[in-house]
Scaffold this active site. Structure first.
Site, PDB file in Angstrom:
ATOM      1  N   GLY A  46      63.105   9.289  18.300  1.00 44.34           N
ATOM      2  CA  GLY A  46      61.889   8.909  17.888  1.00 44.34           C
ATOM      3  C   GLY A  46      61.653   7.769  18.918  1.00 44.34           C
ATOM      4  CD  GLN A  51      61.023   1.829  19.760  1.00 46.67           C
ATOM      5  OE1 GLN A  51      60.433   3.092  19.648  1.00 46.67           O
ATOM      6  NE2 GLN A  51      62.135   1.625  19.840  1.00 46.67           N
ATOM      7  CB  CYS A  92      65.769   1.004  16.454  1.00 54.97           C
ATOM      8  SG  CYS A  92      64.619   0.415  17.249  1.00 54.97           S
ATOM      9  CG  LEU A  93      65.878   4.522  21.679  1.00 52.88           C
ATOM     10  CD1 LEU A  93      64.898   5.733  22.049  1.00 52.88           C
ATOM     11  CD2 LEU A  93      67.141   4.904  22.225  1.00 52.88           C
ATOM     12  CG  HIS A 134      62.436   3.757  12.671  1.00 50.67           C
ATOM     13  ND1 HIS A 134      63.651   3.230  12.504  1.00 50.67           N
ATOM     14  CD2 HIS A 134      62.256   3.457  13.788  1.00 50.67           C
ATOM     15  CE1 HIS A 134      64.093   2.349  13.545  1.00 50.67           C
ATOM     16  NE2 HIS A 134      63.164   2.671  14.485  1.00 50.67           N
ATOM     17  CD  GLU A 135      60.199   5.887  16.027  1.00 50.86           C
ATOM     18  OE1 GLU A 135      59.794   4.817  16.501  1.00 50.86           O
ATOM     19  OE2 GLU A 135      61.327   5.915  15.918  1.00 50.86           O
ATOM     20  CG  HIS A 138      58.893   0.729  16.167  1.00 49.72           C
ATOM     21  ND1 HIS A 138      59.499  -0.516  16.632  1.00 49.72           N
ATOM     22  CD2 HIS A 138      59.824   1.764  16.443  1.00 49.72           C
ATOM     23  CE1 HIS A 138      60.795  -0.322  16.535  1.00 49.72           C
ATOM     24  NE2 HIS A 138      60.979   1.058  16.612  1.00 49.72           N
TER      25      HIS A 138
HETATM   26  C1  QAP Z   1      64.519   6.005  14.811  1.00 51.47           C
HETATM   27  O1  QAP Z   1      66.094   5.834  16.672  1.00 51.47           O
HETATM   28  C2  QAP Z   1      65.798   6.343  13.767  1.00 51.47           C
HETATM   29  O2  QAP Z   1      71.606   2.019  18.953  1.00 51.47           O
HETATM   30  C3  QAP Z   1      65.044   6.492  16.173  1.00 51.47           C
HETATM   31  O3  QAP Z   1      72.877   2.502  21.434  1.00 51.47           O
HETATM   32  C4  QAP Z   1      66.893   6.423  14.071  1.00 51.47           C
HETATM   33  O4  QAP Z   1      66.301   7.473  18.284  1.00 51.47           O
HETATM   34  C5  QAP Z   1      65.071   6.870  12.610  1.00 51.47           C
HETATM   35  C6  QAP Z   1      69.696   5.004  19.960  1.00 51.47           C
HETATM   36  C7  QAP Z   1      67.608   6.867  13.082  1.00 51.47           C
HETATM   37  C8  QAP Z   1      65.839   7.227  11.484  1.00 51.47           C
HETATM   38  C9  QAP Z   1      67.258   7.365  11.993  1.00 51.47           C
HETATM   39  C10 QAP Z   1      70.154   3.902  19.022  1.00 51.47           C
HETATM   40  C11 QAP Z   1      70.148   5.228  21.165  1.00 51.47           C
HETATM   41  C12 QAP Z   1      68.630   5.832  19.386  1.00 51.47           C
HETATM   42  C13 QAP Z   1      70.986   3.092  19.659  1.00 51.47           C
HETATM   43  C14 QAP Z   1      66.532   6.439  17.803  1.00 51.47           C
HETATM   44  C15 QAP Z   1      71.883   3.494  20.865  1.00 51.47           C
HETATM   45  C16 QAP Z   1      71.367   4.571  21.681  1.00 51.47           C
HETATM   46  C17 QAP Z   1      67.819   5.430  18.411  1.00 51.47           C
HETATM   47 CO    CO Z   2      63.087   2.106  16.274  1.00 50.77          CO
END
Ligand code: QAP
Ligand code: CO
Length: 168
Positions: A46, A51, A92-93, A134-135, A138
């Site tokens: 997401g 972001q 989270c990215l 979550h999004e 943001h």
């Molecule tokens: C939000 O997050 C989310 O730490 C989206 O080193 C995530 O795509 C909602 C990512 C999980 C619910 C559950 C994170 C990639 C990606 C990192 C993501 C990383 C590389 C996160």
């Molecule tokens: Co995020």
């Protein structure tokens, strides 16, 4: 097609309240495509416009196993269908390298516009419901670390500031 830079916590621009998208135009669709490129390249499930430092109410996600179900939500409005909360280890990215448990409602309904500006309603549960909330956070200037204890949040902030100084 372009991979955009992703803002990282504690960048103050992540605290910006995004404005509704007035009209869905070709420029909006270019942004959406760039956001998908950025999310898939990461890789992530997401990404909110906030972001990538664009403060419009727009997000993309793909929670499918094989990355085959891109979803776009423009001006999303969420309502909780079931007050029961579930725990999920969120990442989270904008907070790279950290995953922490967050509780959120597990079933929601969302009204939004699609990439053609057409309204739709969708019921979501499980990871899709969690990711959407979550999004949307943001877009309201909120991050998952805000749900953690101040101590945990500070630990994460210090580590990321150090990483960012090292890269600068
Ligand atoms: C939000 O997050 C989310 O730490 C989206 O080193 C995530 O795509 C909602 C990512 C999980 C619910 C559950 C994170 C990639 C990606 C990192 C993501 C990383 C590389 C996160
Ligand atoms: Co995020």
């Amino acid at each position: 097609m372009a991979v955009l830079d992703i803002l990282e916590f504690p960048d103050p621009r992540l605290r910006t309240l995004a404005e509704p998208v007035g009209a869905v135009t070709d420029a909006t669709r270019v942004l959406i495509d760039d956001m998908f490129d950025t999310m898939y390249a990461a890789p992530g499930i997401g990404l909110a416009a906030t972001q990538v430092d664009v403060h419009q109410r727009l997000l993309v996600m793909d929670v499918s196993e094989d990355k085959s179900e891109p979803q776009v939500f423009i001006n999303p409005e969420v309502s909780v269908l079931d007050p029961e909360q579930g725990e999920y280890d969120e990442g989270c990215l904008s907070v790279p390298g950290f995953y922490e448990t967050v509780s959120r409602p597990q079933r929601v309904s969302v009204n939004a516009l699609d990439r053609d500006g057409k309204p739709f309603t969708l019921e979501l549960e499980g990871l899709a419901a969690i990711c959407l909330q979550h999004e949307i956070d943001h877009l309201d200037g909120k991050l998952f670390v805000d749900y953690l204890s101040p101590l945990k949040r500070q630990r994460i902030r210090k580590k990321l500031e150090k990483d960012q100084r090292r890269r600068a």
